[in-house]
Design an enzyme around this catalytic site. Structure first.
Site, mmCIF file in Angstrom:
data_model
loop_
_atom_site.group_PDB
_atom_site.id
_atom_site.type_symbol
_atom_site.label_atom_id
_atom_site.label_comp_id
_atom_site.label_asym_id
_atom_site.label_seq_id
_atom_site.Cartn_x
_atom_site.Cartn_y
_atom_site.Cartn_z
ATOM 1 N N CYS A 1 0.853 -1.183 0.000
ATOM 2 C CA CYS A 1 0.000 0.000 0.000
ATOM 3 C C CYS A 1 0.894 1.240 0.000
ATOM 4 O O CYS A 1 1.812 1.357 0.819
ATOM 5 C CB CYS A 1 -0.897 -0.003 1.232
ATOM 6 S SG CYS A 1 -1.888 1.501 1.409
ATOM 7 N N CYS B 1 -8.609 -5.494 -9.662
ATOM 8 C CA CYS B 1 -8.185 -4.445 -10.587
ATOM 9 C C CYS B 1 -7.799 -3.222 -9.748
ATOM 10 O O CYS B 1 -8.657 -2.503 -9.250
ATOM 11 C CB CYS B 1 -9.338 -4.133 -11.543
ATOM 12 S SG CYS B 1 -8.897 -3.033 -12.879
#
Length: 187
Positions: A103, A175
């Site tokens: 992240c 995605c």
């Protein structure tokens, strides 16, 4: 003429309901597939979440102003405002490098390059996260459709969406926005 206008309006409402109903059914399918993934048997599950020591080093910002200090404007738009980068423009959408995608907001490991595949969409796509606990999913009913949003479980940063049209072994396509991910290249 008034009757034709009313008929067209009714037909439009029926079409919108039909599209919404079909996406909701597809959304349920995504959630069912996620629940069926056996992360314990996967080699990808061996990657552990960020250690407590690493988490302490990267204290999470609390305000938009604090997030803006550590993220680029594009990362802030995607992670904190749930934006989407244009297809084929984000980093790593076509990368073949081996490593771990983390992240960009908090550094938590999210995806392995071993689970990455070319979906042809222009965004980095994966068939499963490193560990189920590292991502969270939420219903997303924006833009007149129902989708399944994927966020980082640690900082709640928006990563992208998951769909049920991916390859085996899961049949899922995570995605992701490239701006939401940082690639740690394997040595």
């Amino acid at each position: 003429m008034k009757f034709i206008s009313i008929a067209l309006l009714a037909a439009g409402c029926v079409a919108v309901f039909f599209l919404w109903f079909n996406r909701s059914a597809s959304n349920s399918s995504v959630q069912e597939k996620i629940q069926q993934i056996n992360y314990d048997e996967s080699d990808l599950a061996k990657e552990k979440p960020m250690s407590t020591e690493d988490q302490k080093l990267r204290t999470l910002p609390q305000t938009d102003a604090e997030w803006r200090k550590i993220l680029t404007p594009d990362q802030f738009y995607v992670l904190r405002k749930k934006g989407t980068e244009r297809a084929f423009t984000g980093p790593n959408w076509n990368s073949k490098e081996h490593g771990i995608y983390r992240c960009a907001g908090c550094g938590q490991p999210l995806f392995s390059s071993d689970a990455k595949f070319d979906s042809g969409t222009g965004w980095p796509s994966f068939y499963q996260p490193i560990a189920e606990a590292n991502v969270a999913i939420h219903e997303d009913n924006t833009l007149f459709m129902s989708r399944t949003e994927v966020v980082c479980s640690r900082c709640q940063g928006h990563l992208g969406h998951v769909f049920d049209d991916g390859p085996q072994p899961t049949g899922l396509r995570y995605c992701m926005n490239g701006m939401a991910l940082e690639l740690d290249i394997a040595q």
